[in-house]
Design a protein around this motif. Sequence first.
Motif, PDB file in Angstrom:
ATOM      1  N   ARG A 605       0.834  -1.210   0.000  1.00 46.65           N
ATOM      2  CA  ARG A 605       0.000   0.000   0.000  1.00 46.65           C
ATOM      3  C   ARG A 605       0.864   1.253   0.000  1.00 46.65           C
ATOM      4  NH1 ARG A 605      -3.792  -2.654   4.643  1.00 46.65           N
ATOM      5  NH2 ARG A 605      -5.147  -3.882   3.265  1.00 46.65           N
ATOM      6  N   ARG A 610       0.058  -2.934  -7.170  1.00 45.97           N
ATOM      7  CA  ARG A 610      -0.944  -3.967  -7.464  1.00 45.97           C
ATOM      8  C   ARG A 610      -0.194  -5.142  -8.075  1.00 45.97           C
ATOM      9  NH1 ARG A 610      -6.349  -3.500  -8.130  1.00 45.97           N
ATOM     10  NH2 ARG A 610      -6.266  -4.657 -10.090  1.00 45.97           N
ATOM     11  N   GLN A 634      -5.284  -8.747  -2.688  1.00 47.33           N
ATOM     12  CA  GLN A 634      -4.824  -8.607  -4.075  1.00 47.33           C
ATOM     13  C   GLN A 634      -5.446  -9.709  -4.932  1.00 47.33           C
ATOM     14  OE1 GLN A 634      -2.360  -6.363  -5.312  1.00 47.33           O
ATOM     15  NE2 GLN A 634      -1.987  -5.308  -3.382  1.00 47.33           N
ATOM     16  N   GLN A 636      -6.627  -9.750  -7.847  1.00 44.84           N
ATOM     17  CA  GLN A 636      -6.370  -9.715  -9.282  1.00 44.84           C
ATOM     18  C   GLN A 636      -5.109 -10.469  -9.681  1.00 44.84           C
ATOM     19  OE1 GLN A 636      -5.676  -7.174  -7.221  1.00 44.84           O
ATOM     20  NE2 GLN A 636      -3.479  -7.072  -7.574  1.00 44.84           N
TER      21      GLN A 636
END
Length: 812
Positions: A605, A610, A634, A636
């Motif tokens: 963060r 990402r 996370q 994704q």
Amino acid sequence: MRHRGFVSLAGGVLGVALQLQQAALWPGWAYAGLLAVGVLGNVGLAWLRPARPALGAGLLALALLAGALIGFGLTGARAAHFAASALDPALQGVDIEVIGRIASLPQRNAQGERFELVVESARRAGDAVQLPRRVQLGWYGGASAQPEGQAWSLQAVSPGLRAGERWRFTVRLRSPHGNANPHGFDRERWLWEQGIQATGTVRSGPRDPAPQRLGSTWWHPLDTARQAVVERIEARVQDDPRSAGVLAALVVGEQSAIERADWELFRTTGVAHLMSISGLHVTLFAWLATALVGGLWRWLARRRPQALLALPTPWAAGLGGVALATAYALFSGWGVPAQRTVLMLAVVVGLRLGVRHWPWPMVWLLAVAAVLLLDPWALMQPGFWLSFVAVAILFATDPGRRQRVQAADPPPWLGRGARALWGLVREQGVVTVALAPLTLLLFGQWSVVGLVANLVAIPLVTLLITPLALLGVAAPPLWDAAAWAVQGLSLGLQWLAQWSWAALFRPVAPWPLALAAVLGGALLVLRLPWAVRLAGLMLLWPALLYTPPRPAPGQFELLALDVGQGSAVLLRTERHSLLYDTGPRYGPQPDAADAGDRVVLPLLRALGERLDTVVVSHRDSDHAGGAASVQAAQPQARWLSSFDADPARRCVAGQRWQWDGVDFEVLHPQPDHYAEDGSGRLSSNAMSCVLRVSSGAHSAWLGGDIDAAQEVRLALARPGLDATVLLAPHHGSATSSSPVLLNTLRPRRVLVQSGYRNRFGHPAPVVLERYRERGIPWVNSPDCGAATWRSNQPDAVLCQREVDRRYWHHPG
């Protein structure tokens, strides 16, 4: 003269701030000398009267310098005195018999208890030894390693410790040591501030002398009373432990009673400040106490008029209110917000009783200086800045509002209610906007729904839940009602937190941009022309748009995190990122804390990352313990591991991809190493996913806990491979880092991830000798902290402990 005193106070705060930046302490006499010069300078300035305005400005500068010398010298002298009683390194890791008093509320979890002990006497092998006065111990049941690090024994479970008891323990101690990561929690500073100079564990195995309770004492009565209240709350609200934890935090300041999931909920919705003893709670208590004492004094005066001659009612009410508020703040743990509120209340009451009025900056600065006089290291706490900045903003935006309201004719009850509601909305809006940049700087997140959540939570917690929780000490059934209110509040907060935009996460900006952003937030809410207010947006914008620098095209960066005895490595290219392993789980229970939540996610963060891919080398807890936390945050990311039933999520030799000109290749395990059901045909360590990352000229080799047999097989199969930097396989275990692998890869740097004084002895001396024989420099995470290596600077490794060293840190 008053201005000189004000400037000298400001200088004292500045001196404290400067001393806290020191990487190493000076001798105590040097600080004593600076303190003496500062005191003498202030005394001399008090007798001077400037003849010309120019001289007056010079005297103010000298007052600032004298105050800075006092703050610097006093803080440094205290630090040098405290450091002189540090734990003797020769006493680390050996059995010591101690007798002492339990000096804190024992913090209990599924593994055992953690507590602070004031040492009265200590012996090693019958000889008296000197230990620090205050140590932190853990008494954990279950399996524990024996001194030789091979055999295991069953530790006896704590019978339930109580504050104030005297015990005889056999313990093993070590100097305070914590993980050192960018933007991470500084545990060593926290231990220093608590006065703890050693941590350790109670030995309670079958071969150890049994711990012996020696009786109760009258020492630590506040902690004894606080523990009794916590236990009564837990017994009364046993069907709802989450609400019981909130009530314990509100009554006695025991924040560890609140579960991790609830803290996450409170942070997301921006109400975490309400779940501890805040300035709002102390102020409300002081107001009620003042009214109660004033009423009782008037009742007494009607029966004993001479009481008014001894002490007028305003004096009795004011002094009694401050005294009771101080007692409440002490009982609740004496946190920074409580300290700030008590000191400000004392100053304001003293001025009013003396029929005086000081400008709010002087009252505010006096409270700041008083808090730092009690605890200089509080300046490093986020709560210090949030608390004092919030109060300063409220003062500066409308310093005379309360006086005007009190002087006006009392409006009808409906008007009073509307005015109170508008005042709450206004204050919360001002604080929310003004503190947003500071919150982003300190935590990397800001609650978008915080304004709405606080409009409901502030009156509910302050006017209903907290009074019920406090009154429950005398009437326990009220705790049931308070628990129902907590449940209702939690449902509302969960509804707000479920929105995807509930919290804003931004990378942590460098301090110059962050300081400008905090100033911009203040300009937006101050009573200034709108043209000036809007200029605050110009100061906010750079910090909001800030993105941490990334590697250039064709280059990559490797960050080996400091997670203790485990592994977690972040690899970044120009536009992509990969996490190799997720760190350990800190306990055998499935719901125990883990490095994914405590170390990896805060770093991601803070960097605004990402993840594109996560590779978990193998299923062992020290590598996969944080996987669930990372995956939840996370979702994704693509996942690869050596223990997944889904073939698409397995790492298999031959997998390759390229990001931004950087090649990624999986070297191990082979397809035939997997059984038909996806389980490994080799041991868990031998199944470790081996990843090679290359920018062409330079490369990194990450092998998990792969053993020597697989290392040799890989080296013989690909003799042309090399590696500029090697992540030491199996944390530097003697079963890995084989000569064949080292001779083949010929690494120029080795990064070892291991725990401080870990029971396995990692890295093994034989492995370190292999590195020395080949002239390979190496760094170990307990000494280096998080280690950063970049492919465009292949001969440099940046250690976090060196980048951010302070004198309270472990020397490494």
